[in-house]
Design a protein around this motif. Structure first.
Motif, PDB file in Angstrom:
ATOM      1  N   ARG A 130       0.978  -1.133  -0.059  1.00  0.00           N
ATOM      2  CA  ARG A 130      -0.093   0.114   0.119  1.00  0.00           C
ATOM      3  C   ARG A 130       0.875   1.153   0.040  1.00  0.00           C
ATOM      4  NH1 ARG A 130      -1.712  -3.774   3.462  1.00  0.00           N
ATOM      5  NH2 ARG A 130      -0.645  -2.962   5.200  1.00  0.00           N
ATOM      6  N   MET A 131       0.479   2.102  -0.600  1.00  0.00           N
ATOM      7  CA  MET A 131       1.308   3.351  -0.575  1.00  0.00           C
ATOM      8  C   MET A 131       0.540   4.679  -0.847  1.00  0.00           C
ATOM      9  SD  MET A 131       2.896   4.011  -4.622  1.00  0.00           S
ATOM     10  CE  MET A 131       1.912   5.072  -5.605  1.00  0.00           C
ATOM     11  N   ARG A 132       1.217   5.875  -0.166  1.00  0.00           N
ATOM     12  CA  ARG A 132       0.780   7.239  -0.652  1.00  0.00           C
ATOM     13  C   ARG A 132       2.039   7.841  -1.340  1.00  0.00           C
ATOM     14  NH1 ARG A 132      -1.162   9.927   4.818  1.00  0.00           N
ATOM     15  NH2 ARG A 132      -1.552  11.705   3.406  1.00  0.00           N
ATOM     16  N   VAL A 133       1.651   8.904  -2.205  1.00  0.00           N
ATOM     17  CA  VAL A 133       2.741   9.586  -2.753  1.00  0.00           C
ATOM     18  C   VAL A 133       2.284  11.093  -3.001  1.00  0.00           C
ATOM     19  CG1 VAL A 133       1.225   9.291  -5.006  1.00  0.00           C
ATOM     20  CG2 VAL A 133       3.538   9.833  -5.100  1.00  0.00           C
ATOM     21  N   HIS A 134       3.529  11.733  -2.746  1.00  0.00           N
ATOM     22  CA  HIS A 134       3.654  13.111  -3.012  1.00  0.00           C
ATOM     23  C   HIS A 134       4.373  13.305  -4.361  1.00  0.00           C
ATOM     24  CE1 HIS A 134       4.962  17.369  -2.882  1.00  0.00           C
ATOM     25  NE2 HIS A 134       3.868  17.573  -1.918  1.00  0.00           N
ATOM     26  N   GLU A 135       3.731  13.915  -5.250  1.00  0.00           N
ATOM     27  CA  GLU A 135       4.261  14.142  -6.594  1.00  0.00           C
ATOM     28  C   GLU A 135       4.573  15.505  -6.850  1.00  0.00           C
ATOM     29  OE1 GLU A 135       2.322  12.468 -10.532  1.00  0.00           O
ATOM     30  OE2 GLU A 135       0.679  11.736  -8.931  1.00  0.00           O
ATOM     31  N   ARG A 136       6.007  15.514  -7.395  1.00  0.00           N
ATOM     32  CA  ARG A 136       6.435  16.921  -7.808  1.00  0.00           C
ATOM     33  C   ARG A 136       5.806  17.722  -8.682  1.00  0.00           C
ATOM     34  NH1 ARG A 136      10.938  15.670 -12.591  1.00  0.00           N
ATOM     35  NH2 ARG A 136       9.415  14.216 -13.717  1.00  0.00           N
ATOM     36  N   GLY A 137       5.595  18.959  -8.245  1.00  0.00           N
ATOM     37  CA  GLY A 137       4.719  19.788  -9.229  1.00  0.00           C
ATOM     38  C   GLY A 137       3.225  19.834  -8.641  1.00  0.00           C
ATOM     39  N   CYS A 151      -0.384   7.286  -8.334  1.00  0.00           N
ATOM     40  CA  CYS A 151       0.608   7.519  -9.361  1.00  0.00           C
ATOM     41  C   CYS A 151       1.117   6.199  -9.990  1.00  0.00           C
ATOM     42  CB  CYS A 151       1.893   8.141  -8.551  1.00  0.00           C
ATOM     43  SG  CYS A 151       3.239   8.701  -9.567  1.00  0.00           S
ATOM     44  N   GLY A 152       0.670   6.229 -11.230  1.00  0.00           N
ATOM     45  CA  GLY A 152       1.111   4.878 -11.855  1.00  0.00           C
ATOM     46  C   GLY A 152       2.607   4.586 -11.787  1.00  0.00           C
ATOM     47  N   SER A 153       3.523   5.471 -12.460  1.00  0.00           N
ATOM     48  CA  SER A 153       4.876   5.164 -12.337  1.00  0.00           C
ATOM     49  C   SER A 153       5.397   4.964 -10.892  1.00  0.00           C
ATOM     50  CB  SER A 153       5.557   6.262 -12.989  1.00  0.00           C
ATOM     51  OG  SER A 153       5.212   7.408 -12.661  1.00  0.00           O
ATOM     52  N   GLY A 154       4.754   5.801  -9.965  1.00  0.00           N
ATOM     53  CA  GLY A 154       5.063   5.655  -8.534  1.00  0.00           C
ATOM     54  C   GLY A 154       4.692   4.363  -7.908  1.00  0.00           C
ATOM     55  N   ALA A 155       3.707   3.631  -8.475  1.00  0.00           N
ATOM     56  CA  ALA A 155       3.443   2.140  -7.986  1.00  0.00           C
ATOM     57  C   ALA A 155       4.464   1.249  -8.540  1.00  0.00           C
ATOM     58  CB  ALA A 155       1.748   1.923  -8.516  1.00  0.00           C
ATOM     59  N   CYS A 156       4.760   1.626  -9.623  1.00  0.00           N
ATOM     60  CA  CYS A 156       5.612   0.609 -10.370  1.00  0.00           C
ATOM     61  C   CYS A 156       7.060   0.791  -9.604  1.00  0.00           C
ATOM     62  CB  CYS A 156       6.199   0.949 -11.722  1.00  0.00           C
ATOM     63  SG  CYS A 156       4.920   0.723 -12.913  1.00  0.00           S
ATOM     64  N   ALA A 157       7.416   2.060  -9.075  1.00  0.00           N
ATOM     65  CA  ALA A 157       8.643   2.559  -8.259  1.00  0.00           C
ATOM     66  C   ALA A 157       8.414   1.850  -6.837  1.00  0.00           C
ATOM     67  CB  ALA A 157       8.990   3.546  -8.188  1.00  0.00           C
ATOM     68  N   ALA A 158       7.242   1.790  -6.266  1.00  0.00           N
ATOM     69  CA  ALA A 158       7.156   1.162  -4.937  1.00  0.00           C
ATOM     70  C   ALA A 158       7.180  -0.443  -5.196  1.00  0.00           C
ATOM     71  CB  ALA A 158       5.796   1.445  -4.329  1.00  0.00           C
ATOM     72  N   GLY A 170      -1.851  -0.879  -3.820  1.00  0.00           N
ATOM     73  CA  GLY A 170      -3.083  -0.214  -3.171  1.00  0.00           C
ATOM     74  C   GLY A 170      -2.860   1.246  -3.014  1.00  0.00           C
ATOM     75  N   VAL A 171      -3.695   2.094  -3.552  1.00  0.00           N
ATOM     76  CA  VAL A 171      -3.266   3.668  -3.483  1.00  0.00           C
ATOM     77  C   VAL A 171      -4.549   3.995  -3.091  1.00  0.00           C
ATOM     78  CG1 VAL A 171      -1.534   3.682  -5.324  1.00  0.00           C
ATOM     79  CG2 VAL A 171      -4.069   3.877  -5.937  1.00  0.00           C
ATOM     80  N   PRO A 172      -4.786   5.338  -2.707  1.00  0.00           N
ATOM     81  CA  PRO A 172      -6.067   5.910  -1.919  1.00  0.00           C
ATOM     82  C   PRO A 172      -7.309   5.727  -3.222  1.00  0.00           C
ATOM     83  CG  PRO A 172      -4.433   7.253  -1.203  1.00  0.00           C
ATOM     84  CD  PRO A 172      -3.582   6.205  -2.356  1.00  0.00           C
ATOM     85  N   GLY A 173      -6.869   5.734  -4.464  1.00  0.00           N
ATOM     86  CA  GLY A 173      -8.019   5.968  -5.580  1.00  0.00           C
ATOM     87  C   GLY A 173      -8.113   4.367  -5.861  1.00  0.00           C
ATOM     88  N   GLY A 174      -7.638   3.280  -5.537  1.00  0.00           N
ATOM     89  CA  GLY A 174      -8.034   1.987  -5.966  1.00  0.00           C
ATOM     90  C   GLY A 174      -6.728   1.286  -5.933  1.00  0.00           C
ATOM     91  N   THR A 175      -6.786   0.191  -6.914  1.00  0.00           N
ATOM     92  CA  THR A 175      -5.585  -0.826  -6.885  1.00  0.00           C
ATOM     93  C   THR A 175      -5.141  -0.833  -8.402  1.00  0.00           C
ATOM     94  OG1 THR A 175      -6.636  -1.837  -5.257  1.00  0.00           O
ATOM     95  CG2 THR A 175      -4.948  -3.158  -6.593  1.00  0.00           C
TER      96      THR A 175
END
Length: 317
Positions: free
Chosen positions: A242-249, A256-263, A282-287
């Motif tokens: 499961r993850m949360r993400v802060h995106e630059r900008g 965050c799709g690429s962020g899910a891959c990185a995670a 798992g992300v706040p908006g789904g899976t």
């Protein structure tokens, strides 16, 4: 997250006035939302102020980013890709919510292709793959039954020497954490820094209205993913995080799709299990789903799968 209102609302109102009559579409992939502007012939000039105004959640349409749907031949980056990949006739011109230009966006790619399919701009049957251009290079998108799968290309370390030796290359401090945490920075076409947390409570208590402090900061900035592995990590051969993400900008986003891959990449490396090829994030908006595909040269390509939706069409008044 709803970003704070602009410090200069008059500037944004002026930018919106300049866009009067512009048609747009609102879409999202697992809650990561976008304003899409159709510009086949590359005739629409969108300044950073225009993008920021459209993406502003108080004065504009509201979105995590803007996607300009443009013919590849109308951009330098697109023409360069066409010379080697003549089938990549559409280019995803992606901007962050603050107006800055970004390499690409995994969730945005799915929404981009769903827009092309829904509007009848391309024919893409289930199981077929469409090549599109991005600033991170060519991306192949395959249509699934109720989703899309993107070939995100190979993952890599942002700092290979440090990362391979220590499994971390930076420290991250975020509001809600008492101390800086070790992190690993990866590239999925754009930069990511992944931080492991041990408890769901730690993930919930993060305050991502403020940008995390990354030391050292990668040259082009970075998205920061905070990840909690499931317990057990693997269930019936599927890795789960499961993850949360802060995106630059942008700030915190629902996905965050690429962020899910990185995670998934970082947790897999930390777990030391190269045979764990299938992951659910798992992300706040789904899976979303992440799959690793080993290549003959020893690298791995990463596939990202998930849904895409168009929500409504509108016109700037």
């Amino acid at each position: 997250m709803t970003p704070p209102i602009s410090r200069d609302p008059d500037r944004l109102r002026t930018a919106l006035d300049q866009l009067s009559g512009l048609a747009y579409t609102k879409g999202h992939g697992t809650g990561n939302d976008f304003v899409l502007v159709f510009d086949r012939d590359g005739e629409t000039e969108l300044s950073p102020d225009h993008v920021e105004a459209l993406c502003d959640r108080h004065l504009g349409v509201g979105a995590d980013g803007l996607i300009r749907v443009v013919g590849s031949q109308h951009l330098i980056e697109g023409r360069d890709l066409l010379s080697e990949h003549p089938g990549a006739t559409w280019f995803m011109d992606y901007r962050n919510a603050d107006g800055s230009v970004a390499e690409m966006c995994g969730n945005g790619v799915r929404v981009f292709v769903h827009y092309l399919v829904t509007r009848g701009l391309v024919e893409l049957a289930q199981g077929e793959t469409l090549d599109i251009g991005t600033r991170a290079g060519l991306r192949g998108v395959t249509r699934l039954e109720d989703a899309y799968s993107i070939d995100m290309g190979p993952w890599s370390y942002l700092d290979p020497e440090l990362a391979e030796e220590r499994a971390s290359d930076s420290l991250v401090l975020a509001a809600g954490l008492a101390d800086p945490r070790p992190a690993l920075s990866l590239s999925l076409g754009n930069p990511h820094t992944v931080v492991a947390l041990s408890e769901d409570a730690d993930l919930r208590e993060l305050d991502l209205t403020k940008a995390p402090n990354v030391d050292p900061v990668p040259p082009n900035g970075t998205n920061v993913e905070f990840v909690v592995p499931a317990d057990p990590l693997f269930h019936e051969g599927l890795g789960r995080v499961r993850m949360r993400v802060h995106e630059r900008g942008v700030g915190e986003t629902q996905s965050c799709g690429s962020g899910a891959c990185a995670a998934a990449t970082a947790v897999r490396l930390w777990a030391g299990d190269p045979d764990a090829l299938q992951w659910s994030v798992g992300v706040p908006g789904g899976t979303v789903g992440v799959e690793f595909v080993p290549q003959p040269d020893g690298s791995e390509r990463v596939l990202l799968s998930g849904p895409a939706e168009l929500v409504f069409d509108g016109t700037v008044l």
